[in-house]
Design a protein around this motif. Sequence first.
Motif, short mmCIF file in Angstrom:
data_model
loop_
_atom_site.label_atom_id
_atom_site.label_comp_id
_atom_site.label_asym_id
_atom_site.label_seq_id
_atom_site.Cartn_x
_atom_site.Cartn_y
_atom_site.Cartn_z
N PHE A 69 0.81 -1.20 0.00
CA PHE A 69 0.00 0.00 0.00
C PHE A 69 0.85 1.26 0.00
N LEU A 70 2.16 1.10 -0.01
CA LEU A 70 3.06 2.25 0.06
C LEU A 70 2.89 3.14 -1.17
N ASN A 71 2.87 4.45 -0.93
CA ASN A 71 2.76 5.49 -1.95
C ASN A 71 1.38 5.55 -2.60
N ALA A 72 0.46 4.71 -2.16
CA ALA A 72 -0.92 4.81 -2.64
C ALA A 72 -1.67 5.81 -1.76
N THR A 73 -2.74 6.38 -2.29
CA THR A 73 -3.57 7.21 -1.44
C THR A 73 -4.37 6.31 -0.50
N TYR A 74 -4.72 6.87 0.66
CA TYR A 74 -5.48 6.08 1.62
C TYR A 74 -6.83 5.66 1.05
N ALA A 75 -7.46 6.53 0.26
CA ALA A 75 -8.77 6.20 -0.31
C ALA A 75 -8.66 5.00 -1.24
N ASP A 76 -7.64 4.99 -2.12
CA ASP A 76 -7.47 3.86 -3.05
C ASP A 76 -7.08 2.59 -2.29
N ALA A 77 -6.19 2.71 -1.31
CA ALA A 77 -5.76 1.55 -0.55
C ALA A 77 -6.90 0.96 0.27
N ASN A 78 -7.72 1.84 0.82
CA ASN A 78 -8.85 1.36 1.62
C ASN A 78 -9.86 0.61 0.75
N ALA A 79 -10.09 1.09 -0.47
CA ALA A 79 -10.99 0.39 -1.39
C ALA A 79 -10.42 -0.98 -1.75
N GLN A 80 -9.12 -1.07 -1.98
CA GLN A 80 -8.49 -2.35 -2.29
C GLN A 80 -8.55 -3.29 -1.09
N ALA A 81 -8.34 -2.74 0.11
CA ALA A 81 -8.40 -3.57 1.32
C ALA A 81 -9.80 -4.13 1.52
N ASN A 82 -10.82 -3.34 1.23
CA ASN A 82 -12.19 -3.81 1.36
C ASN A 82 -12.45 -4.98 0.41
N ARG A 83 -11.91 -4.90 -0.81
CA ARG A 83 -12.09 -6.00 -1.76
C ARG A 83 -11.40 -7.27 -1.28
N LEU A 84 -10.28 -7.11 -0.59
CA LEU A 84 -9.53 -8.27 -0.09
C LEU A 84 -10.09 -8.81 1.22
N GLY A 85 -10.96 -8.04 1.87
CA GLY A 85 -11.52 -8.49 3.15
C GLY A 85 -10.63 -8.20 4.33
N ILE A 86 -9.81 -7.15 4.24
CA ILE A 86 -8.96 -6.75 5.37
C ILE A 86 -9.30 -5.30 5.73
N VAL A 87 -8.79 -4.85 6.89
CA VAL A 87 -9.12 -3.53 7.43
C VAL A 87 -7.85 -2.71 7.56
N LEU A 88 -7.88 -1.50 7.02
CA LEU A 88 -6.76 -0.58 7.20
C LEU A 88 -7.01 0.30 8.41
N ALA A 89 -5.99 0.40 9.28
CA ALA A 89 -6.06 1.26 10.46
C ALA A 89 -5.05 2.38 10.29
N PRO A 90 -5.50 3.60 9.98
CA PRO A 90 -4.55 4.67 9.70
C PRO A 90 -4.04 5.37 10.95
N THR A 91 -2.77 5.70 10.91
CA THR A 91 -2.17 6.63 11.86
C THR A 91 -1.61 7.80 11.04
N TYR A 92 -1.92 9.02 11.45
CA TYR A 92 -1.57 10.18 10.63
C TYR A 92 -0.23 10.77 11.07
N VAL A 93 0.56 11.14 10.08
CA VAL A 93 1.89 11.69 10.32
C VAL A 93 2.06 12.93 9.45
N LYS A 94 3.00 13.78 9.83
CA LYS A 94 3.30 14.99 9.07
C LYS A 94 4.59 14.78 8.28
N GLN A 95 4.50 14.99 6.95
CA GLN A 95 5.67 14.97 6.08
C GLN A 95 5.44 16.02 5.01
N ASN A 96 6.29 17.03 5.01
CA ASN A 96 6.07 18.15 4.10
C ASN A 96 6.37 17.82 2.65
#
Length: 220
Positions: free
Chosen positions: A51-78
């Motif tokens: 899921f690296l370098n993917a947007t969270y929205a796209d990764a979350n949609a893919q995770a839903n299709r696979l039957g897994i759950v994404l748990a986000p933690t937010y970080v700051k990177q300029n």
Amino acid sequence: MAAGPARGSGSPASSGLSSWWSRGSSSSASSRRARARRRRPGPGSVTLPSFLNATYADANAQANRLGIVLAPTYVKQNNVADGTIVDQVPPAGTSVTQGSTVNVDVVSGKDLVSVPSIVGLTESAAIQALVSANLQLGTRTVDFDPAVPAGSIIRQGLPAGLSVPTDTPVDYLVSEGPQPTPSPSPLPSPSPPPSPQPSPSPSAAPNGEPSPSPRRSSCR
């Protein structure tokens, strides 16, 4: 600001937070890595993609299709676009059972704020706490609870202390107090017995002497 289903316009990375929190989450990267385990593929298992370098929205949609759950933690990177995933645990190639949680670090372009604890507060105090923390009001639901006074918060959709972008909606559950005991239905009143009808009196014979029979004349 009124509570309701309308959500604020937060970043794409902030959507779906309450759904993953109900299944459990961790905000510590070191503790997440310590719990990550590689599993052999088996029935109901999936091999994690990257899921690296993917947007969270796209990764979350893919995770839903696979039957897994994404748990986000937010970080700051300029130097990384808002909503981009920069870390995941377990890593790509790990076999996990369907329903498993995958922890991901998501870049937030907004300032990060800590979710306040609102459980046990009155609804008005909870709303004030969320607004003061620059968070949006999420979905308001109600339920009976014998231990929490009516009008107070039973549960919140995001855990207290979690760092999230400003304007993230926070769902909450409001108590309606103990569930009332249903009153028993009144029994129908019995119908009164029918009133007895008086028996008819026998007809009385007319008073007086019988009328004399008429005389017949005799002819000789």
